[in-house]
Every structure is written in C-alpha cells, then in structure tokens.
Design an enzyme around this catalytic site. Structure first.
Site, PDB file in Angstrom:
ATOM      1  N   ASP A 269       0.830  -1.201   0.000  1.00 32.02           N
ATOM      2  CA  ASP A 269       0.000   0.000   0.000  1.00 32.02           C
ATOM      3  C   ASP A 269       0.862   1.247   0.000  1.00 32.02           C
ATOM      4  O   ASP A 269       0.402   2.319  -0.421  1.00 32.02           O
ATOM      5  CB  ASP A 269      -0.939  -0.034   1.211  1.00 32.02           C
ATOM      6  CG  ASP A 269      -1.934  -1.174   1.073  1.00 32.02           C
ATOM      7  OD1 ASP A 269      -1.597  -2.311   1.443  1.00 32.02           O
ATOM      8  OD2 ASP A 269      -3.041  -0.925   0.560  1.00 32.02           O
TER       9      ASP A 269
HETATM   10  C1  LIG Z   1      -2.521  -4.825  -5.014  1.00 37.70           C
HETATM   11  S1  LIG Z   1      -3.495  -4.405  -3.626  1.00 37.70           S
HETATM   12  C2  LIG Z   1      -2.346  -3.791  -2.508  1.00 37.70           C
HETATM   13  C3  LIG Z   1      -2.788  -4.000  -1.068  1.00 37.70           C
HETATM   14  O1  LIG Z   1      -4.124  -3.482  -0.772  1.00 37.70           O
HETATM   15  C4  LIG Z   1      -4.781  -4.410   0.129  1.00 37.70           C
HETATM   16  O2  LIG Z   1      -5.401  -3.797   1.219  1.00 37.70           O
HETATM   17  P1  LIG Z   1      -7.026  -3.727   1.275  1.00 37.70           P
HETATM   18  O3  LIG Z   1      -7.565  -5.070   0.886  1.00 37.70           O
HETATM   19  O4  LIG Z   1      -7.330  -3.349   2.726  1.00 37.70           O
HETATM   20  O5  LIG Z   1      -7.386  -2.613   0.310  1.00 37.70           O
HETATM   21  C5  LIG Z   1      -3.648  -5.248   0.622  1.00 37.70           C
HETATM   22  O6  LIG Z   1      -2.881  -4.563   1.582  1.00 37.70           O
HETATM   23  C6  LIG Z   1      -2.883  -5.438  -0.666  1.00 37.70           C
HETATM   24  O7  LIG Z   1      -1.674  -6.041  -0.528  1.00 37.70           O
END
Ligand SMILES: CSC[C@H]1O[C@H](OP(=O)(O)O)[C@H](O)[C@@H]1O
Length: 379
Positions: A269
């Site tokens: 992220d």
């Molecule tokens: C390619 S997605 C990157 C990252 O986003 C996800 O978080 P969330 O599901 O809370 O939006 C997760 O940390 C992924 O690795």
C-alpha cells in the site's frame, strides 16, 4: 471498456460513450463483500458512491481504490444529471474548483494506500493545472480520456510487474525448477484493474510453466485471502492451490514444501524511502517466518506506490478498521474490546526485492534499499 479481457474476474465495468460531447462515462463495480458466493455489480453515479464503496471495502486493493476514485469522478462529472446541470452555467475556473473539491473528498475515503493520493495528484496536474483546457467540453473530454488511460495503464503495468518479478525469481534457479508461491491478502484482478500485482507475478510464473503451487493465507479478519484470492486462484486454475490459516505458515514451510524453492510475494500500500513497506496486517509476520526459513520475500507494487516523501515506515498512517469487522469474523463475545489495524509495516531488512513495472529494486548488501535513487533513475 472494462478490465483486461484476459482476466476472468472483472473488478469493474467502465464504459465511455464518445458519441456525445462531452463523452458520457458509466461505471459499476463488483461488490467484493459478497464474494465468493455471490456476484453483484454496484452502479456508481457520483463521487459519493465511489467514496462509499471504497470506505466500506466493497472494493479494495491499493491500485483499484485509485482507479475507482478516478472513474467515479469521470462518471459524476459527465453522467450524473444533478452534477451535469450544476456545471452548465459555471466558468471553467469554477468547474475546476468543483473538480478539486470532489478530489479532496475522495481522498478522505481511506488513508494508507498512497495510490489514491497519487492518482488525484496526477489528475489535478493533467486537468486543473492545464490552462489550455478553456471550455467545459475540453475539460471533461480530457478528464474522461485520461481516466481511460489510467485504467488501461494499470493493467499494462501489472503485466510488466509480473514479467520483471518472474525474471528475478527465476534468475538463479535451474530451468527445470518450479517454485512454490506463498501470498497474503488479495493482489489480483480484484485488487487492481486487471491481472494483479503480486498475483500477477504468480500468473506470469504459471504462464511460463514455472509455478509448482500457490498457497494463500486466509488474511484475517477481513479474509481477502480465503474469500478473494482462493476464488481467483481457482477461477484461474492455478496449480496446487492451498488455503492456509495465517497461523499455519511456519508449519507449512517446515513440513509441506521445500523452502529453497519457495518464494513469498505480497502487495503493498505504500513503500517508503528506506524500503519499509505497509501492506495488509499479517504481512510482517509472514516476512519474519520467511526470513527464518531462508525464503525470498518480494513486494510487488506499481512504481507509484513508492512514496519517498516518507523516510521510513514509522511515518505511515495505518488505518484502523471498525472493531465490528474483527468481532464479526471471530467467535468472540460481541462486547469484547479489540484492536483492528488494517495494515502493518514490514521493515526493509526482511524484504528481498521490490518488484515494479520499471524493474526490480533488490536489497543492497548492507541490508538497505535506496528507493529514492530507484525513483529518480526511473522517473
Ligand atoms: C494490489 S493491492 C495492494 C494491497 O491493498 C490491500 O489492502 P485492502 O484489501 O485493505 O485494500 C492489501 O494490503 C494489498 O496487498
């Protein structure tokens, strides 16, 4: 226009009617809270609709959050009747102010993934800062065409991430060796506009016939792994799929696979200047276990996830999700207190390499990353 056609799962459906002036955009997104047992698309008419699906995590994934924000803005400004009529008598500068206010609102949806903020900054530079866009039509034409470009770029970037990642992972392995992949959360077509980042590397390894199997962690408490990645792996028919509880990883490495032919690939992220990386909660724990077993641990993310404004992971704002999300997914008493951070930070020393569409940044001999030099070299 929608996600890359090579993906079976489509996180969104975006259409742009260019027969009108300005063009009219329409968008619907796959409600990921209903997966894997139900498939339903939610129409997005306004930036408020986009904000809501991002905040509630009906759509999630750092790249997809950014894409839905951009497309939601395009839909609101070209197809939402109230917004369209409100812009009719406004000057270009007044319209630019409205666009800026909507961008600021979208940025309040979720704080940790840098992709959303970078996408809003990119659009601002392309739309608001461009003084040559001196009519409402020109402004909205540029907005919709750049939104379409960003949608397509996400997929093409993900395929480059896959290719660079597979090259690096296979570089020092015999040509007959197939690797076992372990991943966490969801980083595939359901986290992006298509193909995926970490799961995009797995797809590339599959295409090359070099993946022996893939294990995904459940990723409690939101369960992106069991609900989304397991679903994506089965739909894509990846070899030897295995679902693991987050607590099973060390035993899986000790008893079920050969660590020397195993690789961990995770998303991100936000990656800081020293390589510290924010990702889904549980990633840090996976990195510690990987180090213990001598397993390479890769972060796969778009170049725009590299945030060199932050010196280290200590400066990353970690989103805390509602306690109810943890309690709902556990058997705990409903009045139990809990801590529910959505992300954690993996220190750079646990990371083997950072895979981007511009290439792979490997950790240097002294155990650090010079992300700033990598960004300057590839900007
Ligand atoms: C390619 S997605 C990157 C990252 O986003 C996800 O978080 P969330 O599901 O809370 O939006 C997760 O940390 C992924 O690795």
């Amino acid at each position: 226009m929608s996600n890359d056609s090579s993906n079976t799962l489509r996180s969104l459906i975006y259409n742009l009617d260019t027969t009108t002036t300005p063009p009219k955009a329409t968008l619907s997104v796959l409600d990921q809270l209903l997966l894997p047992h139900n498939t339903a698309y939610i129409p997005i008419h306004t930036v408020s609709d986009a904000w809501t699906v991002i905040r509630t995590m009906q759509i999630r994934g750092a790249p997809l959050i950014a894409i839905v924000a951009v497309l939601g803005l395009a839909v609101d400004l070209t197809s939402n009747a109230d917004t369209v009529s409100s812009l009719q008598n406004k000057s270009v500068d007044e319209i630019k102010q409205v666009i800026g206010e909507k961008m600021e609102y979208l940025k309040t949806s979720r704080p940790t993934a840098v992709n959303l903020f970078n996408a809003m900054e990119e659009l601002s530079n392309i739309i608001i800062m461009d003084t040559s866009l001196d009519t409402r039509e020109a402004l909205l034409e540029k907005l919709t065409s750049h939104a379409s470009y960003m949608l397509e770029r996400d997929v093409s970037d993900n395929k480059l991430i896959g290719s660079h990642g597979a090259d690096d992972i296979l570089a020092n392995r015999e040509s007959d060796v197939k690797v076992q992949v372990i991943t966490i959360c969801n980083t595939g077509s359901l986290a992006t506009a298509g193909w995926g980042t970490a799961l995009g590397v797995a797809r590339e390894l599959c295409e090359r016939g070099r993946m022996d199997g893939i294990a995904c962690l459940e990723t409690r408490p939101y369960n992106q792994g069991s609900r989304l990645t397991a679903y994506e792996i089965l739909v894509e028919k990846m070899p030897n799929p295995t679902l693991l509880c987050d607590s099973m990883t060390s035993s899986f490495l000790a008893n079920k696979v050969n660590p020397s032919n195993t690789v961990c690939i995770v998303g991100a992220d936000r990656v800081c200047a020293n390589g510290d990386t924010a990702n889904k909660i549980g990633t840090f724990q996976l990195a510690i276990i990987a180090k213990e077993f001598g397993v390479d641990f890769y972060v796969a993310s778009p170049f725009t996830t590299l945030d060199v404004k932050l010196a280290s992971g200590k400066q990353i704002e970690i989103e805390e999700r509602p306690a109810g999300e943890l309690l709902e997914s556990s058997c705990a008493p409903k009045d139990m207190r809990c801590w529910n951070p959505g992300f954690d930070v993996t220190p750079a020393r646990y990371i083997t390499g950072i895979i981007t569409e511009k290439g792979v940044l490997r950790r240097s001999e002294d155990g650090t990353f010079d992300v700033k030099e990598f960004v300057e070299k590839h900007s």
